[in-house]
Write a protein that holds these residues in place. Structure first.
Motif, PDB file in Angstrom:
ATOM      1  N   PHE A   9     -38.953  76.350 -13.670  1.00 35.18           N
ATOM      2  CA  PHE A   9     -39.791  77.096 -12.743  1.00 35.18           C
ATOM      3  C   PHE A   9     -41.251  77.070 -13.182  1.00 35.18           C
ATOM      4  N   GLY A  10     -41.480  77.162 -14.468  1.00 35.91           N
ATOM      5  CA  GLY A  10     -42.846  77.102 -14.991  1.00 35.91           C
ATOM      6  C   GLY A  10     -43.510  75.791 -14.649  1.00 35.91           C
ATOM      7  N   THR A  11     -42.778  74.690 -14.778  1.00 31.21           N
ATOM      8  CA  THR A  11     -43.316  73.376 -14.442  1.00 31.21           C
ATOM      9  C   THR A  11     -43.557  73.280 -12.951  1.00 31.21           C
ATOM     10  N   SER A  12     -42.649  73.828 -12.156  1.00 26.01           N
ATOM     11  CA  SER A  12     -42.791  73.807 -10.709  1.00 26.01           C
ATOM     12  C   SER A  12     -44.053  74.547 -10.276  1.00 26.01           C
ATOM     13  N   VAL A  13     -44.336  75.665 -10.903  1.00 23.93           N
ATOM     14  CA  VAL A  13     -45.527  76.433 -10.567  1.00 23.93           C
ATOM     15  C   VAL A  13     -46.771  75.757 -11.127  1.00 23.93           C
ATOM     16  N   LYS A  14     -46.679  75.267 -12.337  1.00 20.56           N
ATOM     17  CA  LYS A  14     -47.833  74.635 -12.988  1.00 20.56           C
ATOM     18  C   LYS A  14     -48.267  73.377 -12.260  1.00 20.56           C
ATOM     19  N   ASP A  15     -47.317  72.545 -11.840  1.00 18.26           N
ATOM     20  CA  ASP A  15     -47.632  71.262 -11.225  1.00 18.26           C
ATOM     21  C   ASP A  15     -47.270  71.190  -9.750  1.00 18.26           C
ATOM     22  N   GLY A  16     -46.872  72.303  -9.162  1.00 20.54           N
ATOM     23  CA  GLY A  16     -46.349  72.293  -7.797  1.00 20.54           C
ATOM     24  C   GLY A  16     -47.401  72.168  -6.718  1.00 20.54           C
ATOM     25  N   SER A  17     -46.931  71.733  -5.560  1.00 20.12           N
ATOM     26  CA  SER A  17     -47.774  71.653  -4.376  1.00 20.12           C
ATOM     27  C   SER A  17     -47.973  73.060  -3.815  1.00 20.12           C
TER      28      SER A  17
END
Length: 107
Positions: A9-17
């Protein structure tokens, strides 16, 4: 609902669209990464004026318009106002230049 804490989830938020960030916030409004998601969305949002920052060319054109106007604004010579309007027909001061041209103070 429990906050997600996995690095996924952290990666999704950090690099997410933008769509991924909005989806995360819908699902986990108080989640571990909610603050980061909101910050990223705010940074991605257009400015409150809805305009992008001016390009260097636009800044230069506006500076030239202002410099030209400053050089003629106190004039009483009709040809100087005409010259301004020829170079900047839609300039910031075009209305003022036209008004000065119609004034009896200008020769």
């Amino acid at each position: 609902m429990r906050s997600p804490s996995s690095s996924r989830f952290g990666t999704s938020v950090k690099d997410g669209s933008t769509a991924e960030l909005e989806s995360y916030l819908e699902r986990y409004p108080e989640g571990t990464f909610a603050s980061l998601a909101r910050t990223r969305l705010d940074a991605a949002a257009p400015s409150s004026a809805g305009r992008a920052a001016p390009t260097p060319e636009e800044v230069a054109a506006e500076a030239l318009d202002l410099a030209f106007w400053n050089s003629v604004k106190d004039s009483n010579r009709r040809e100087e106002f005409r010259a301004y309007l020829e170079q900047h027909p839609n300039g910031h001061f075009a209305g003022l230049a036209r008004a000065r041209l119609s004034s009896s103070d200008v020769t």
